[in-house]
Design a protein around this motif. Structure first.
Motif, short mmCIF file in Angstrom:
data_model
loop_
_atom_site.label_atom_id
_atom_site.label_comp_id
_atom_site.label_asym_id
_atom_site.label_seq_id
_atom_site.Cartn_x
_atom_site.Cartn_y
_atom_site.Cartn_z
N ALA A 18 24.11 62.55 76.77
CA ALA A 18 23.93 61.09 76.65
C ALA A 18 23.87 60.46 78.04
N ARG A 19 24.77 60.87 78.92
CA ARG A 19 24.81 60.31 80.28
C ARG A 19 23.53 60.65 81.03
N LEU A 20 23.10 61.92 80.96
CA LEU A 20 21.87 62.31 81.65
C LEU A 20 20.67 61.53 81.11
N PHE A 21 20.61 61.37 79.80
CA PHE A 21 19.50 60.64 79.19
C PHE A 21 19.50 59.18 79.63
N ILE A 22 20.59 58.47 79.43
CA ILE A 22 20.59 57.02 79.65
C ILE A 22 20.51 56.68 81.13
N ILE A 48 14.96 54.51 73.59
CA ILE A 48 16.37 54.17 73.34
C ILE A 48 16.55 53.70 71.90
N ALA A 49 15.61 52.91 71.39
CA ALA A 49 15.70 52.43 70.01
C ALA A 49 15.78 53.59 69.02
N TYR A 50 15.01 54.63 69.26
CA TYR A 50 15.05 55.84 68.42
C TYR A 50 16.46 56.41 68.39
N GLN A 51 17.07 56.55 69.57
CA GLN A 51 18.42 57.10 69.65
C GLN A 51 19.42 56.20 68.93
N LEU A 52 19.31 54.90 69.16
CA LEU A 52 20.21 53.95 68.50
C LEU A 52 20.05 54.01 66.99
N GLY A 53 18.81 54.08 66.55
CA GLY A 53 18.56 54.13 65.11
C GLY A 53 19.23 55.31 64.44
N PHE A 155 18.41 63.70 72.92
CA PHE A 155 18.78 63.26 74.26
C PHE A 155 18.07 64.15 75.29
N LYS A 156 17.99 65.44 75.01
CA LYS A 156 17.31 66.37 75.91
C LYS A 156 15.80 66.12 75.90
N SER A 157 15.20 66.11 74.72
CA SER A 157 13.74 65.98 74.65
C SER A 157 13.25 64.62 75.12
N PHE A 158 14.00 63.57 74.83
CA PHE A 158 13.59 62.24 75.26
C PHE A 158 13.89 62.04 76.76
N ARG A 159 14.81 62.78 77.31
CA ARG A 159 15.01 62.71 78.75
C ARG A 159 13.76 63.24 79.45
#
Length: 171
Positions: A18-22, A48-53, A155-159
């Protein structure tokens, strides 16, 4: 798929990813939050919206189970064969938020996910049938797998996506 030896190992991996992603979003200007670039299928705000959802779906499934409600996954309005519609719902839900607000919300929601994991007994987390909502698909995954698929994995793929977006945007 990655497996976890303990509850703490899952928490540590979610926290790290999560930290690496955000952190990737801290250098993106709010004026660019809705910008598309070739070769990347989402804008920074959509990522980010995807993750929040997804995190909020898990939290709502858990709350509904606690309230004695039967959970229909992913939602009563969206079936597994219409995830594109669900994703658009996520994007629309957070469209008016600034990038800073999305980052703050993401960090709060990760904390809620960690607190949820801490509330589980090991058998609830690692064995099938830990919650009704986790048994709503034929695979009947244990809760840890639902959490991994909807936190660590994206988190990995969206990073990788936001890094590519930044490179192509010249950021």
């Amino acid at each position: 798929m990655q497996a976890y030896a303990s509850k703490q190992a899952l928490i540590d991996e979610i926290t790290k990813r999560a930290r690496l992603f955000i952190d990737e979003f801290r250098s993106v200007d709010n004026l660019n939050k809705d910008s598309f670039v070739d070769e990347v299928d989402r804008t920074p705000s959509q990522m980010i919206a995807y993750q929040l959802g997804w995190m909020n779906l898990i939290l709502s499934w858990e709350q509904d189970n606690k309230d004695g409600k039967e959970v229909i996954t992913p939602t009563p309005d969206y079936k597994w064969n219409n995830l594109g519609g669900l994703y658009q719902h996520f994007y629309d839900q957070y469209a008016d938020h600034s990038l800073d607000a999305l980052i703050d919300r993401f960090e709060r929601d990760v904390t809620k996910i960690i607190q949820l994991i801490e509330s589980y007994q090991d058998n609830e987390l690692f064995e099938q049938g830990g919650r009704q909502w986790a048994t709503t698909t034929p695979s009947s995954w244990p809760i840890w797998k639902w959490l991994h698929i909807n936190t660590v994995a994206p988190f990995k793929s969206f990073r990788a996506k936001i890094r590519k977006w930044k490179k192509l945007s010249g950021i």
